[in-house]
Write a protein that holds these residues in place. Structure first.
Motif, PDB file in Angstrom:
ATOM      1  N   ALA A 280       0.875  -1.286  -0.105  1.00  0.00           N
ATOM      2  CA  ALA A 280      -0.190   0.053  -0.069  1.00  0.00           C
ATOM      3  C   ALA A 280       0.814   1.169   0.075  1.00  0.00           C
ATOM      4  CB  ALA A 280      -0.929   0.015   1.220  1.00  0.00           C
ATOM      5  N   LEU A 281       2.008   1.215   0.750  1.00  0.00           N
ATOM      6  CA  LEU A 281       2.796   2.433   0.702  1.00  0.00           C
ATOM      7  C   LEU A 281       3.596   2.471  -0.596  1.00  0.00           C
ATOM      8  CD1 LEU A 281       4.471   1.836   4.254  1.00  0.00           C
ATOM      9  CD2 LEU A 281       2.755   3.474   3.643  1.00  0.00           C
ATOM     10  N   ARG A 282       3.809   1.371  -1.160  1.00  0.00           N
ATOM     11  CA  ARG A 282       4.264   1.756  -2.661  1.00  0.00           C
ATOM     12  C   ARG A 282       3.226   2.185  -3.592  1.00  0.00           C
ATOM     13  NH1 ARG A 282       7.313  -4.280  -2.534  1.00  0.00           N
ATOM     14  NH2 ARG A 282       8.727  -3.781  -0.867  1.00  0.00           N
ATOM     15  N   ALA A 283       2.137   1.795  -3.454  1.00  0.00           N
ATOM     16  CA  ALA A 283       1.147   2.294  -4.385  1.00  0.00           C
ATOM     17  C   ALA A 283       0.924   3.686  -4.126  1.00  0.00           C
ATOM     18  CB  ALA A 283      -0.317   1.526  -4.029  1.00  0.00           C
ATOM     19  N   VAL A 284       1.120   4.051  -2.968  1.00  0.00           N
ATOM     20  CA  VAL A 284       0.808   5.739  -2.635  1.00  0.00           C
ATOM     21  C   VAL A 284       2.179   6.510  -3.230  1.00  0.00           C
ATOM     22  CG1 VAL A 284       0.868   7.559  -0.926  1.00  0.00           C
ATOM     23  CG2 VAL A 284      -0.445   5.486  -0.905  1.00  0.00           C
ATOM     24  N   ALA A 285       3.363   5.882  -3.183  1.00  0.00           N
ATOM     25  CA  ALA A 285       4.506   6.640  -3.511  1.00  0.00           C
ATOM     26  C   ALA A 285       4.562   6.422  -4.943  1.00  0.00           C
ATOM     27  CB  ALA A 285       5.948   5.910  -3.040  1.00  0.00           C
ATOM     28  N   ALA A 286       4.180   5.572  -5.708  1.00  0.00           N
ATOM     29  CA  ALA A 286       3.976   5.396  -7.205  1.00  0.00           C
ATOM     30  C   ALA A 286       3.194   6.427  -7.818  1.00  0.00           C
ATOM     31  CB  ALA A 286       3.668   4.055  -7.464  1.00  0.00           C
ATOM     32  N   LEU A 287       2.635   7.120  -6.987  1.00  0.00           N
ATOM     33  CA  LEU A 287       1.623   8.220  -7.366  1.00  0.00           C
ATOM     34  C   LEU A 287       2.369   9.376  -7.977  1.00  0.00           C
ATOM     35  CD1 LEU A 287      -1.549   8.040  -5.094  1.00  0.00           C
ATOM     36  CD2 LEU A 287      -1.413   7.431  -7.573  1.00  0.00           C
ATOM     37  N   VAL A 288       3.471   9.552  -7.282  1.00  0.00           N
ATOM     38  CA  VAL A 288       4.518  10.583  -7.755  1.00  0.00           C
ATOM     39  C   VAL A 288       5.710  10.212  -8.319  1.00  0.00           C
ATOM     40  CG1 VAL A 288       3.368  12.066  -5.816  1.00  0.00           C
ATOM     41  CG2 VAL A 288       5.258  10.680  -5.027  1.00  0.00           C
ATOM     42  N   LEU A 289       6.040   9.034  -8.235  1.00  0.00           N
ATOM     43  CA  LEU A 289       7.498   8.544  -8.579  1.00  0.00           C
ATOM     44  C   LEU A 289       7.353   7.913 -10.208  1.00  0.00           C
ATOM     45  CD1 LEU A 289       8.847   6.184  -5.781  1.00  0.00           C
ATOM     46  CD2 LEU A 289       9.652   8.469  -6.267  1.00  0.00           C
ATOM     47  N   PRO A 290       8.228   8.700 -10.819  1.00  0.00           N
ATOM     48  CA  PRO A 290       8.272   8.278 -12.408  1.00  0.00           C
ATOM     49  C   PRO A 290       8.678   6.795 -12.409  1.00  0.00           C
ATOM     50  CG  PRO A 290       9.979   9.566 -12.084  1.00  0.00           C
ATOM     51  CD  PRO A 290       9.533   9.498 -10.733  1.00  0.00           C
ATOM     52  N   GLY A 291       8.031   6.125 -13.627  1.00  0.00           N
ATOM     53  CA  GLY A 291       8.418   4.918 -13.910  1.00  0.00           C
ATOM     54  C   GLY A 291       7.490   3.783 -13.193  1.00  0.00           C
ATOM     55  N   HIS A 292       6.742   4.090 -12.169  1.00  0.00           N
ATOM     56  CA  HIS A 292       6.178   3.195 -11.410  1.00  0.00           C
ATOM     57  C   HIS A 292       4.577   3.318 -11.434  1.00  0.00           C
ATOM     58  CE1 HIS A 292       9.460   2.085  -8.725  1.00  0.00           C
ATOM     59  NE2 HIS A 292      10.005   3.219  -9.030  1.00  0.00           N
ATOM     60  N   ASP A 293       4.022   2.018 -11.562  1.00  0.00           N
ATOM     61  CA  ASP A 293       2.424   2.074 -11.706  1.00  0.00           C
ATOM     62  C   ASP A 293       1.767   1.634 -10.489  1.00  0.00           C
ATOM     63  OD1 ASP A 293      -0.119   1.678 -12.607  1.00  0.00           O
ATOM     64  OD2 ASP A 293       0.385  -0.155 -14.294  1.00  0.00           O
ATOM     65  N   PRO A 294       1.095   2.559  -9.912  1.00  0.00           N
ATOM     66  CA  PRO A 294       0.350   2.440  -8.400  1.00  0.00           C
ATOM     67  C   PRO A 294      -0.754   1.449  -8.722  1.00  0.00           C
ATOM     68  CG  PRO A 294      -0.327   4.439  -9.597  1.00  0.00           C
ATOM     69  CD  PRO A 294       0.649   3.930 -10.634  1.00  0.00           C
ATOM     70  N   ARG A 295      -1.118   1.050  -9.943  1.00  0.00           N
ATOM     71  CA  ARG A 295      -2.020  -0.015  -9.983  1.00  0.00           C
ATOM     72  C   ARG A 295      -1.739  -1.322  -9.754  1.00  0.00           C
ATOM     73  NH1 ARG A 295      -4.049   1.209 -15.874  1.00  0.00           N
ATOM     74  NH2 ARG A 295      -1.794   1.407 -16.127  1.00  0.00           N
ATOM     75  N   ARG A 296      -0.492  -1.586 -10.161  1.00  0.00           N
ATOM     76  CA  ARG A 296       0.476  -2.835  -9.985  1.00  0.00           C
ATOM     77  C   ARG A 296       0.453  -3.001  -8.473  1.00  0.00           C
ATOM     78  NH1 ARG A 296       3.778  -5.587 -13.557  1.00  0.00           N
ATOM     79  NH2 ARG A 296       4.901  -7.151 -12.338  1.00  0.00           N
ATOM     80  N   TYR A 297       0.850  -2.189  -7.605  1.00  0.00           N
ATOM     81  CA  TYR A 297       0.921  -2.307  -6.337  1.00  0.00           C
ATOM     82  C   TYR A 297      -0.098  -2.566  -5.461  1.00  0.00           C
ATOM     83  CZ  TYR A 297       5.898  -0.995  -7.001  1.00  0.00           C
ATOM     84  OH  TYR A 297       7.082  -0.926  -7.343  1.00  0.00           O
ATOM     85  N   ALA A 298      -1.377  -1.698  -6.023  1.00  0.00           N
ATOM     86  CA  ALA A 298      -2.722  -1.705  -5.584  1.00  0.00           C
ATOM     87  C   ALA A 298      -3.250  -3.246  -5.766  1.00  0.00           C
ATOM     88  CB  ALA A 298      -3.630  -0.818  -6.146  1.00  0.00           C
ATOM     89  N   ARG A 299      -2.893  -3.784  -6.908  1.00  0.00           N
ATOM     90  CA  ARG A 299      -3.344  -5.124  -7.138  1.00  0.00           C
ATOM     91  C   ARG A 299      -2.624  -6.157  -6.148  1.00  0.00           C
ATOM     92  NH1 ARG A 299      -6.075  -8.672  -6.809  1.00  0.00           N
ATOM     93  NH2 ARG A 299      -6.909  -9.884  -8.386  1.00  0.00           N
ATOM     94  N   HIS A 300      -1.386  -5.796  -5.550  1.00  0.00           N
ATOM     95  CA  HIS A 300      -0.787  -6.776  -4.604  1.00  0.00           C
ATOM     96  C   HIS A 300      -1.723  -6.433  -3.375  1.00  0.00           C
ATOM     97  CE1 HIS A 300       2.690  -8.444  -6.493  1.00  0.00           C
ATOM     98  NE2 HIS A 300       3.030  -7.558  -7.222  1.00  0.00           N
ATOM     99  N   VAL A 301      -2.032  -5.532  -3.226  1.00  0.00           N
ATOM    100  CA  VAL A 301      -2.518  -5.335  -1.899  1.00  0.00           C
ATOM    101  C   VAL A 301      -3.924  -6.116  -2.042  1.00  0.00           C
ATOM    102  CG1 VAL A 301      -3.831  -3.507  -0.227  1.00  0.00           C
ATOM    103  CG2 VAL A 301      -1.684  -2.994  -1.260  1.00  0.00           C
ATOM    104  N   THR A 302      -4.816  -6.135  -2.664  1.00  0.00           N
ATOM    105  CA  THR A 302      -6.125  -6.707  -2.823  1.00  0.00           C
ATOM    106  C   THR A 302      -5.765  -8.369  -2.893  1.00  0.00           C
ATOM    107  OG1 THR A 302      -6.204  -6.340  -5.526  1.00  0.00           O
ATOM    108  CG2 THR A 302      -7.348  -4.773  -3.935  1.00  0.00           C
ATOM    109  N   ALA A 303      -4.817  -8.789  -3.848  1.00  0.00           N
ATOM    110  CA  ALA A 303      -4.572 -10.052  -4.041  1.00  0.00           C
ATOM    111  C   ALA A 303      -3.940 -10.698  -2.477  1.00  0.00           C
ATOM    112  CB  ALA A 303      -3.483 -10.423  -4.883  1.00  0.00           C
ATOM    113  N   THR A 304      -3.228  -9.773  -2.104  1.00  0.00           N
ATOM    114  CA  THR A 304      -2.700 -10.230  -0.518  1.00  0.00           C
ATOM    115  C   THR A 304      -3.725 -10.189   0.371  1.00  0.00           C
ATOM    116  OG1 THR A 304      -0.653  -9.311  -1.100  1.00  0.00           O
ATOM    117  CG2 THR A 304      -1.018  -9.508   1.431  1.00  0.00           C
ATOM    118  N   LEU A 305      -4.800  -9.478   0.330  1.00  0.00           N
ATOM    119  CA  LEU A 305      -5.755  -9.463   1.584  1.00  0.00           C
ATOM    120  C   LEU A 305      -6.875 -10.616   1.093  1.00  0.00           C
ATOM    121  CD1 LEU A 305      -6.343  -5.593   2.158  1.00  0.00           C
ATOM    122  CD2 LEU A 305      -4.992  -7.210   3.665  1.00  0.00           C
TER     123      LEU A 305
END
Length: 329
Positions: A280-305
């Motif tokens: 979840a923290l990476r998903a938030v950081a990816a909103l402002v970091l270039p080259g990162h897809d927040p949707r990918r990290y968000a999907r990790h969150v939902t798949a993990t839970l």
């Protein structure tokens, strides 16, 4: 096909010595990477002072991989499946078919560097208490890839949640050392130890199969080694493939299966929530970091839970098998 003038094939056919080591390669639609890996295996075999064999299990590929493997001078046998199976099932099939005292499990996207096989073999022969030994894995650009870790537990998940995940990585240093588990992309296995613990658990379709295998080896009194002097390039075909959604789902569900199997449902629930935090923290950081897809990290969150939801690589294989069955009906 290899001819009798091929020195490698002639040496194999003319030898009656006991096979010391079997190269065991699983391939799924990775023809070019497979051939590159087999070239490396051929170089390794030529430098080894003992008898070896090479088995390739082709997992119902549609890119000509099986025929290409049959034509390669390093290959002794190709097992061509008509239906897709999981990595644990395929590795078990190869381990059971192998004649060697040791079996070197390889992915089609693993490329052994010179001396890797000998280094792994020295490690296991020099440590009779060890059942498996993993190579140092490198990315194609030569940078190290984490390839040995602590077992997934509430404690290791808590370290990751506190952003201390590097403490869970055990593939460090330049000396052979005992670790919890190593990645099976290039892992030498003592076959009698594998047989003792009942091979790999086929419930793990892809991912966490080697973690569970290592856990059961430890429980049986064996150790597992990380051998940095053995190096292999890991081209990471599964990681960079075209199905990140399925990969994420499969990874999460098998991590959860491992924790439930070895630590129980309460620990599994705790690990889910603790593991979701850094994603979840990476998903938030990816909103402002270039080259990162927040949707990918968000999907990790939902798949993990919710590891029981979604379709993973297992379902893709089942759909492939169903299509093949329908076409052959």
């Amino acid at each position: 096909m290899p001819t009798s003038s091929d020195p490698l094939r002639t040496a194999r056919l003319g030898s009656s010595s006991i096979t010391e080591l079997t190269f065991c390669i699983v391939n799924t639609n990775g023809r070019e990477l497979l051939l590159r890996g087999l070239d490396a295996v051929a170089r390794e075999r030529a430098a080894l002072p003992f008898e070896t064999e090479v088995l390739v299990l082709d997992n119902a590929s549609e890119d000509g991989s099986a025929d290409a493997a049959r034509a390669h001078r390093a290959v002794d046998e190709v097992i061509a499946l008509d239906r897709r199976a999981g990595k644990a099932a395929n590795d078990t099939a190869l381990l059971q078919r192998a004649r060697g005292r040791y079996a070197l499990l390889l992915n089609e996207d693993s490329e052994l560097l010179p001396g890797a096989t000998a280094a792994l073999h020295r490690a296991l022969t020099g440590h009779p208490e060890a059942a498996a030994a993993g190579a140092r894995l490198l990315r194609p650009d030569g940078t190290p890839q984490a390839c040995a870790w602590r077992f997934p537990t509430v404690g290791s998940a808590l370290r990751a949640a506190l952003l201390l995940h590097r403490l869970n990585v055990q593939s460090v240093g330049n000396e052979t050392r005992a670790v919890d588990w190593v990645q099976s992309a290039a892992m030498l296995v003592r076959r009698d130890a594998a047989a003792q613990v009942g091979w790999l658990d086929e419930r793990f379709f892809v991912y966490s199969d080697e973690v569970d295998f290592a856990r059961r080896l430890h429980d049986a009194g064996w150790s597992v080694l990380y051998v940095p002097s053995a190096r292999a390039i890991h081209h990471e075909q599964l990681v960079t493939g075209s199905v990140p959604e399925r990969r994420i789902v499969e990874f999460a569900r098998n991590r959860d299966l491992y924790v439930r199997k070895h630590h129980g449902p309460a620990a599994a629930l705790a690990v889910r929530w603790l593991t979701a935090i850094p994603y979840a923290l990476r998903a938030v950081a990816a909103l402002v970091l270039p080259g990162h897809d927040p949707r990918r990290y968000a999907r990790h969150v939902t798949a993990t839970l919710r590891p029981g939801r979604g379709e993973g690589i297992r379902e893709a294989a089942e759909a492939f098998n169903a299509r093949r069955d329908a076409a052959g009906a």
